[in-house]
Design an enzyme around this catalytic site. Structure first.
Site, PDB file in Angstrom:
ATOM      1  N   SER A 228       0.803  -1.235   0.000  1.00  0.00           N
ATOM      2  CA  SER A 228       0.000   0.000   0.000  1.00  0.00           C
ATOM      3  C   SER A 228       0.832   1.279   0.000  1.00  0.00           C
ATOM      4  CB  SER A 228      -0.943   0.060   1.212  1.00  0.00           C
ATOM      5  OG  SER A 228      -1.698  -1.097   1.293  1.00  0.00           O
TER       6      SER A 228
ATOM      7  N   GLY B 165       1.563   2.734  -2.772  1.00  0.00           N
ATOM      8  CA  GLY B 165       1.105   3.494  -3.942  1.00  0.00           C
ATOM      9  C   GLY B 165       1.983   3.305  -5.159  1.00  0.00           C
TER      10      GLY B 165
ATOM     11  N   ILE C 207       0.119   4.372  -8.217  1.00  0.00           N
ATOM     12  CA  ILE C 207       0.032   5.822  -8.430  1.00  0.00           C
ATOM     13  C   ILE C 207       1.376   6.374  -8.919  1.00  0.00           C
ATOM     14  CG2 ILE C 207      -0.403   8.054  -7.320  1.00  0.00           C
ATOM     15  CD1 ILE C 207      -2.886   6.376  -7.429  1.00  0.00           C
TER      16      ILE C 207
ATOM     17  N   GLU D 194       4.582  -2.943 -13.390  1.00  0.00           N
ATOM     18  CA  GLU D 194       4.543  -2.901 -11.930  1.00  0.00           C
ATOM     19  C   GLU D 194       4.513  -4.334 -11.410  1.00  0.00           C
ATOM     20  OE1 GLU D 194       1.032  -0.888 -10.420  1.00  0.00           O
ATOM     21  OE2 GLU D 194       1.378  -1.716  -8.420  1.00  0.00           O
TER      22      GLU D 194
ATOM     23  N   CYS E 279     -25.680  -0.414 -12.253  1.00  0.00           N
ATOM     24  CA  CYS E 279     -25.753  -1.878 -12.322  1.00  0.00           C
ATOM     25  C   CYS E 279     -26.805  -2.404 -11.332  1.00  0.00           C
ATOM     26  CB  CYS E 279     -24.374  -2.488 -12.137  1.00  0.00           C
ATOM     27  SG  CYS E 279     -24.244  -4.058 -13.003  1.00  0.00           S
TER      28      CYS E 279
ATOM     29  N   GLY F   4     -27.738  -1.036  -8.788  1.00  0.00           N
ATOM     30  CA  GLY F   4     -28.507   0.166  -8.451  1.00  0.00           C
ATOM     31  C   GLY F   4     -29.627   0.417  -9.454  1.00  0.00           C
TER      32      GLY F   4
ATOM     33  N   GLN G 274     -30.945  -2.029 -11.345  1.00  0.00           N
ATOM     34  CA  GLN G 274     -31.874  -3.160 -11.191  1.00  0.00           C
ATOM     35  C   GLN G 274     -32.812  -2.907 -10.011  1.00  0.00           C
ATOM     36  OE1 GLN G 274     -29.200  -6.538 -10.866  1.00  0.00           O
ATOM     37  NE2 GLN G 274     -28.594  -6.440 -13.018  1.00  0.00           N
TER      38      GLN G 274
ATOM     39  N   GLU H  53     -31.951 -12.948  -8.857  1.00  0.00           N
ATOM     40  CA  GLU H  53     -30.725 -13.122  -8.064  1.00  0.00           C
ATOM     41  C   GLU H  53     -31.074 -13.177  -6.574  1.00  0.00           C
ATOM     42  OE1 GLU H  53     -27.866  -9.913  -8.493  1.00  0.00           O
ATOM     43  OE2 GLU H  53     -26.364 -10.960  -7.289  1.00  0.00           O
TER      44      GLU H  53
ATOM     45  N   HIS I  85     -21.224   0.149 -16.204  1.00  0.00           N
ATOM     46  CA  HIS I  85     -20.419   0.826 -15.180  1.00  0.00           C
ATOM     47  C   HIS I  85     -19.734   2.069 -15.756  1.00  0.00           C
ATOM     48  CE1 HIS I  85     -20.589  -2.206 -11.942  1.00  0.00           C
ATOM     49  NE2 HIS I  85     -20.820  -3.042 -12.949  1.00  0.00           N
TER      50      HIS I  85
ATOM     51  N   GLU J 164     -18.504   4.543 -14.279  1.00  0.00           N
ATOM     52  CA  GLU J 164     -17.363   4.998 -13.468  1.00  0.00           C
ATOM     53  C   GLU J 164     -16.038   4.472 -14.006  1.00  0.00           C
ATOM     54  OE1 GLU J 164     -19.546   2.695 -12.682  1.00  0.00           O
ATOM     55  OE2 GLU J 164     -18.740   1.133 -11.354  1.00  0.00           O
TER      56      GLU J 164
END
Ligand code: GLN
Length: 536
Positions: free
Chosen positions: A14, A16, A19, A140, A382, A384, A386, A406, A508, A510
């Site tokens: 962690s 990064g 990043i 990486e 998604c 959300g 449904q 589901e 999606h 995002e």
């Protein structure tokens, strides 16, 4: 011929690496180089698709349908490029390939071993992206130097460094320089040990990037250089940043890009063009308004589970010069209309998150009912989306048993149901509807207003779909199917006619939002949250 940058990590996880790698990639890209970035993960899962978000955060999906590590999301958001299956490889995938070859008899009776067979396969995968003629490939290596499971990767890296001309590879080691408050001192020993570990594997790092909470100072830099066998200018400071989006400029100031280019003998032809990046940062840091948006999910104690959603809010907020305060609301804490009101009354917008399984679904449905009845901007992604169909069917069509199969296999009203082709699938890994699909948007819809175009491509990751049997009834009652996949006749976007902004998407969005191209649905949603707030 591509040049290689390898990024390893030491001392702790962690730090990064993703990043730092993405920031370095951004700087090289801004200097006119064609850059890509890939990640090797040391776990045995074939891909992270079957991992619980508690284990590994969000599963990121590429255009070509690979389920990948969330660092690929950072690569795409920083570099504004699209990654693929080849950009994320796990130990499981490496072994799978080798074992399949062994079963096919390809090793001609030889004993199949970690060296050379596993390391050869790692090297082959490391060089796979060469075909696409990138100037620079950043690789990486997941995990931390010293882990048992990282060893084959380090050995493959050692071999590759021998095989490639010296000016074609550079190894950047990311490490931690902790601060001991009691001694009021930065400590270099953990870094010395992790570099020693690398050296034992036959790898001398060329550049050290040191994560730290305090400035390193010349003395510490000199000490690190001396003990780690490096030139002092190749010790780079990576001090904690306010936002991950500051890191490229911090690395520029530390000349990480120039140090890398020097080792790779890449001529420095121009200053990096970071105009758009700086405009974005300016907007991000000087918002003129703010809104509060409720994120209704079930992994809220764990923001990594919704990484791309949080980042899309950052991009969309900056585009509106608006600070978005995201308030995580646990869907299991909403058990009644009163709970919904209590938890959500301060919100200027409500986003219901993607998810799997029954836990927390009823809370999501109650949150949607609240957003619909109170004209609060609503965005369903998604699961959300449904849930929005289920809510409307139950409360407007009065189908009180409406559900997704589901959650309730035997419901009398399966308004969300599994696609026919999904029903025969038994294996869990890589078998959902995955990757980019076309969608056609209806003119005169809220979705069209947001996108400003008719044809879009968005990424999917789900098994269940809007059930077309209910489409006519839902449309008559005021729900509009405003986005359709014409080839498969699937509803991809729903919205409400009598609501200022109520959109649910099966895909999606995002996953496609980047610094330089914030996603239109997030931009428009935030805009409407601002309008809602100003009206109140
Ligand atoms: N569980 C739902 C499905 O499989 C939604 C998935 C999601 O939200 N990504 O269809």
């Amino acid at each position: 011929m591509s040049k290689y940058i390898f990024v390893t990590g030491g001392v702790t996880s962690s730090l990064g690496k993703g990043i730092v790698g993405a920031s370095l990639g951004k700087l090289l890209q801004a200097r006119g180089l064609n850059v890509t970035i890939q990640k090797f993960d040391p776990y045995i899962n074939i891909d992270p698709g079957t991992l619980n978000p508690y284990e590994h955060g969000e599963c990121y999906v590429t255009d070509d349908g690979a389920e990948t590590d969330l660092d690929l999301g950072h690569y795409e958001r920083f570099l504004n490029i699209s990654t693929s299956q080849a950009n994320n490889v796990t130990t499981g995938r490496i072994y799978e390939t080798v074992i399949n070859k062994e079963r096919a008899g390809d090793y001609l009776g030889k004993t199949v071993q970690v060296i050379p067979h596993i390391t050869d396969e790692i090297k082959r995968r490391m060089r796979l992206l060469e075909e696409k003629n990138f100037d620079v490939i950043i690789t990486e290596l997941g995990g931390t130097v010293g882990d048992i499971e990282s060893l084959p990767y380090l050995e493959a890296l050692r071999q590759l460094r021998m095989e490639l001309p010296s000016s074609d590879h550079v190894t950047v080691h990311l490490t931690l320089v902790p601060y001991l408050a009691a001694a009021k001192e930065l400590k270099t020993k953990p870094t010395q040990h992790s570099v020693k570990e690398l050296q034992e594997a036959g790898i001398q790092p060329d550049i050290l990037v040191c994560r730290t909470e305090h400035e390193l100072g010349d003395e510490i830099r000199a000490k690190l250089a001396l003990f780690c066998n490096l030139k002092p200018e190749n010790v780079i400071e990576a001090i904690d940043a306010d936002t991950i989006y500051d890191v490229p400029l911090m690395m520029l100031k530390e000349k990480l890009d120039l140090r890398v280019m020097d080792k790779l003998k890449i001529p420095v032809l121009k200053e990096p063009d970071l105009r758009n990046w700086k405009i974005f940062l300016g907007h991000l840091k000087n918002p003129s308004e703010d809104v509060t948006i409720g994120l209704i999910g079930k992994y809220n104690e764990l923001p990594d589970a919704y990484k791309s959603i949080y980042e899309a809010f950052v991009h969309g907020g900056a585009a509106n010069e608006c600070k978005v305060n995201v308030v995580a609301v646990h869907s299991e804490d909403i058990e009644s209309d009163q709970d919904a009101k209590k938890k959500l009354k301060e919100m200027d917008g409500i986003l219901v998150a993607p998810g799997f399984g029954e836990r927390g679904v009823e809370g999501k449905i109650l949150a949607i009912k609240y957003a619909r009845e109170n004209m609060v901007p609503f965005f369903g992604i998604c699961l959300g989306m449904q849930c929005a169909v289920v809510e409307y069917s139950r409360n407007i069509l009065k189908l009180s048993n409406a559900a997704s199969t589901e959650m309730d296999k035997n419901t009398s009203d399966p308004v969300i149901d599994m696609m026919h082709e999904q029903k025969k699938i038994k294996n869990k890994g890589g078998t959902m509807r995955l990757g980019a699909y076309k969608c056609k948007i209806l003119e005169n819809s809220q979705a069209f207003e947001a996108y400003g175009k008719e044809q879009i491509m968005e990424r999917h990751r789900h098994r269940y779909e809007f059930n077309n049997v209910y489409r006519e009834r839902l449309e008559e009652a005021g729900m509009l199917a405003s986005g359709i996949n014409e080839e498969k006749n699937l509803v991809e976007i729903i919205e409400l006619k009598n609501h200022p902004w109520f959109i649910g998407v099966q895909f999606h969005p995002e996953l496609k939002s980047t610094v330089e191209s914030p996603h239109p649905l997030f931009v428009d949603f935030i805009k409407h949250c601002m309008l809602y707030k100003n009206k109140q």
